[in-house]
Scaffold this motif. Sequence first.
Motif, PDB file in Angstrom:
ATOM      1  N   ALA A  82     -27.374  19.801   4.683  1.00 22.62           N
ATOM      2  CA  ALA A  82     -26.062  20.730   4.683  1.00 22.62           C
ATOM      3  C   ALA A  82     -24.739  20.375   3.394  1.00 22.62           C
ATOM      4  O   ALA A  82     -24.210  20.893   2.540  1.00 22.62           O
ATOM      5  CB  ALA A  82     -25.434  20.970   5.729  1.00 22.62           C
ATOM      6  N   GLY A  83     -24.389  19.028   3.427  1.00 20.95           N
ATOM      7  CA  GLY A  83     -23.029  18.267   2.809  1.00 20.95           C
ATOM      8  C   GLY A  83     -22.034  18.548   4.129  1.00 20.95           C
ATOM      9  O   GLY A  83     -21.123  18.471   3.178  1.00 20.95           O
ATOM     10  N   THR A  84     -22.264  18.752   5.203  1.00 26.41           N
ATOM     11  CA  THR A  84     -20.637  19.241   5.967  1.00 26.41           C
ATOM     12  C   THR A  84     -21.282  18.924   6.934  1.00 26.41           C
ATOM     13  O   THR A  84     -23.017  18.288   7.694  1.00 26.41           O
ATOM     14  CB  THR A  84     -21.077  20.864   6.155  1.00 26.41           C
ATOM     15  OG1 THR A  84     -21.899  21.690   6.597  1.00 26.41           O
ATOM     16  CG2 THR A  84     -20.906  21.821   4.801  1.00 26.41           C
ATOM     17  N   SER A  85     -20.483  19.125   8.071  1.00 25.27           N
ATOM     18  CA  SER A  85     -20.418  18.180   9.431  1.00 25.27           C
ATOM     19  C   SER A  85     -21.556  17.040   9.519  1.00 25.27           C
ATOM     20  O   SER A  85     -21.865  16.579  10.486  1.00 25.27           O
ATOM     21  CB  SER A  85     -21.497  19.626   9.972  1.00 25.27           C
ATOM     22  OG  SER A  85     -20.706  20.863   9.800  1.00 25.27           O
ATOM     23  N   HIS A  86     -20.245  15.850   8.961  1.00 19.41           N
ATOM     24  CA  HIS A  86     -20.838  15.033   8.820  1.00 19.41           C
ATOM     25  C   HIS A  86     -21.931  14.197   7.923  1.00 19.41           C
ATOM     26  O   HIS A  86     -22.964  12.995   8.088  1.00 19.41           O
ATOM     27  CB  HIS A  86     -20.575  14.413  10.331  1.00 19.41           C
ATOM     28  CG  HIS A  86     -20.014  14.535  10.786  1.00 19.41           C
ATOM     29  ND1 HIS A  86     -18.521  14.073  10.289  1.00 19.41           N
ATOM     30  CD2 HIS A  86     -19.238  15.283  12.066  1.00 19.41           C
ATOM     31  CE1 HIS A  86     -16.970  14.387  11.098  1.00 19.41           C
ATOM     32  NE2 HIS A  86     -17.914  15.042  12.143  1.00 19.41           N
ATOM     33  N   GLU A  87     -23.085  15.643   7.371  1.00 18.43           N
ATOM     34  CA  GLU A  87     -24.395  15.564   7.014  1.00 18.43           C
ATOM     35  C   GLU A  87     -24.422  15.352   5.840  1.00 18.43           C
ATOM     36  O   GLU A  87     -23.016  15.995   5.396  1.00 18.43           O
ATOM     37  CB  GLU A  87     -25.598  15.933   7.963  1.00 18.43           C
ATOM     38  CG  GLU A  87     -26.437  16.678   7.167  1.00 18.43           C
ATOM     39  CD  GLU A  87     -27.281  17.784   8.126  1.00 18.43           C
ATOM     40  OE1 GLU A  87     -27.583  17.786   9.061  1.00 18.43           O
ATOM     41  OE2 GLU A  87     -27.142  18.738   7.556  1.00 18.43           O
ATOM     42  N   PRO A  88     -25.012  13.742   4.838  1.00 21.16           N
ATOM     43  CA  PRO A  88     -24.653  14.041   3.265  1.00 21.16           C
ATOM     44  C   PRO A  88     -25.701  15.466   2.821  1.00 21.16           C
ATOM     45  O   PRO A  88     -26.429  16.314   3.465  1.00 21.16           O
ATOM     46  CB  PRO A  88     -26.088  13.224   3.324  1.00 21.16           C
ATOM     47  CG  PRO A  88     -25.959  12.406   4.543  1.00 21.16           C
ATOM     48  CD  PRO A  88     -25.898  13.002   5.801  1.00 21.16           C
ATOM     49  N   GLU A  89     -25.525  15.877   1.405  1.00 18.36           N
ATOM     50  CA  GLU A  89     -26.286  16.956   0.997  1.00 18.36           C
ATOM     51  C   GLU A  89     -27.414  16.332  -0.128  1.00 18.36           C
ATOM     52  O   GLU A  89     -27.655  15.346   0.011  1.00 18.36           O
ATOM     53  CB  GLU A  89     -25.163  16.632  -0.326  1.00 18.36           C
ATOM     54  CG  GLU A  89     -25.485  18.547  -0.561  1.00 18.36           C
ATOM     55  CD  GLU A  89     -24.697  18.595  -2.092  1.00 18.36           C
ATOM     56  OE1 GLU A  89     -24.165  19.456  -2.064  1.00 18.36           O
ATOM     57  OE2 GLU A  89     -24.618  17.713  -2.859  1.00 18.36           O
ATOM     58  N   GLY A  90     -28.941  17.056   0.202  1.00 18.06           N
ATOM     59  CA  GLY A  90     -29.894  17.122   0.339  1.00 18.06           C
ATOM     60  C   GLY A  90     -30.216  17.626  -0.929  1.00 18.06           C
ATOM     61  O   GLY A  90     -28.739  18.543  -1.768  1.00 18.06           O
ATOM     62  N   ILE A  91     -31.656  17.618  -1.588  1.00 14.00           N
ATOM     63  CA  ILE A  91     -31.445  18.071  -2.728  1.00 14.00           C
ATOM     64  C   ILE A  91     -31.696  19.338  -3.027  1.00 14.00           C
ATOM     65  O   ILE A  91     -31.243  20.609  -4.012  1.00 14.00           O
ATOM     66  CB  ILE A  91     -33.592  17.869  -2.935  1.00 14.00           C
ATOM     67  CG1 ILE A  91     -33.041  16.567  -3.163  1.00 14.00           C
ATOM     68  CG2 ILE A  91     -33.575  18.577  -4.511  1.00 14.00           C
ATOM     69  CD1 ILE A  91     -35.005  16.137  -3.156  1.00 14.00           C
ATOM     70  N   MET A  92     -32.297  20.236  -1.478  1.00  9.76           N
ATOM     71  CA  MET A  92     -31.830  22.208  -1.806  1.00  9.76           C
ATOM     72  C   MET A  92     -30.737  22.713  -1.578  1.00  9.76           C
ATOM     73  O   MET A  92     -30.819  23.593  -1.924  1.00  9.76           O
ATOM     74  CB  MET A  92     -33.218  21.814  -0.982  1.00  9.76           C
ATOM     75  CG  MET A  92     -34.959  21.990  -1.234  1.00  9.76           C
ATOM     76  SD  MET A  92     -35.675  22.898  -0.449  1.00  9.76           S
ATOM     77  CE  MET A  92     -35.352  22.683   1.540  1.00  9.76           C
ATOM     78  N   THR A  93     -29.866  21.822  -1.529  1.00  5.21           N
ATOM     79  CA  THR A  93     -28.593  22.638  -1.479  1.00  5.21           C
ATOM     80  C   THR A  93     -27.050  22.172  -1.966  1.00  5.21           C
ATOM     81  O   THR A  93     -26.147  22.594  -2.603  1.00  5.21           O
ATOM     82  CB  THR A  93     -27.777  22.314   0.098  1.00  5.21           C
ATOM     83  OG1 THR A  93     -27.894  21.040   0.521  1.00  5.21           O
ATOM     84  CG2 THR A  93     -28.662  22.963   1.365  1.00  5.21           C
ATOM     85  N   ASN A  94     -27.978  21.042  -3.208  1.00  8.42           N
ATOM     86  CA  ASN A  94     -27.011  20.475  -4.604  1.00  8.42           C
ATOM     87  C   ASN A  94     -27.237  21.580  -5.412  1.00  8.42           C
ATOM     88  O   ASN A  94     -28.440  21.835  -5.261  1.00  8.42           O
ATOM     89  CB  ASN A  94     -27.561  19.320  -4.673  1.00  8.42           C
ATOM     90  CG  ASN A  94     -26.555  18.412  -5.939  1.00  8.42           C
ATOM     91  OD1 ASN A  94     -26.171  18.751  -6.454  1.00  8.42           O
ATOM     92  ND2 ASN A  94     -26.387  17.592  -5.634  1.00  8.42           N
TER      93      ASN A  94
END
Length: 240
Positions: A82-94
């Motif tokens: 998701a790129g939020t809540s301490h989680e890196p951003e992935g391909i499909m959410t970029n």
Amino acid sequence: GNISIPRRSADSTAYWRSEGGLATQSDPTYESVTMEPHRLTAYTRFSRQFLRQSSFSVEAEVRDVLNYAMRYELEKTGFDGAGTSHEPEGIMTNSSVNNADHGSNGTVINWDNITTLEGMVAADNALAGKLAYITNATMGQYLKTLTKTDYQGGFIWENWTGLANNGVINGYPAYVTNVLSNALTKGTGTGLSPIIFGDFSSLYLGNWGAQEFIVDPYSRVAYDEINVVTVGYFDYALKH
């Protein structure tokens, strides 16, 4: 510390000039791709009685369970973090990644959908490196039964002499992973599956040190239980 990777955002431009004519300066421009550590962790607990009575290696089982949890989440995040809540951003959410238009409610996959993905990557001069199609088992199974077109023979997912879960789509390697959901929604469409095509060598995985296992036999000693925690620090970034 954090990692800053230079990424070329604009190329130099060449110009035709006459003999003895002055060349025009044209400098490329660069931007930074920043990676910072995100903590990924899991832990479990088992009793000393279980340790004494078990007929198999409890240590190996606990390590395997926690390793699987970490690697499953790490792979899943690379695709849809998701790129939020301490989680890196992935391909499909970029937001910079091309998203093919498959209709407001999704669509039934066909050969045109497949070749569109390749065309979008080609338009961005990215047909190089580790090119592959990736989807889940539901889509993979369906593509093995779906012909390319009425006038072109052969199934979309073709056989390959490599590993059992591999194949060939549109001349490129194809892989299956069940971290990609088969229960996505789009508009009124439900039970949908994604398919991704690209150069996966352009997906960077940052790793800050080794994954650790921490054994805590003290905090639950009154219950005669042992805590085992595993932790690692990771991030994803897109080069292209």
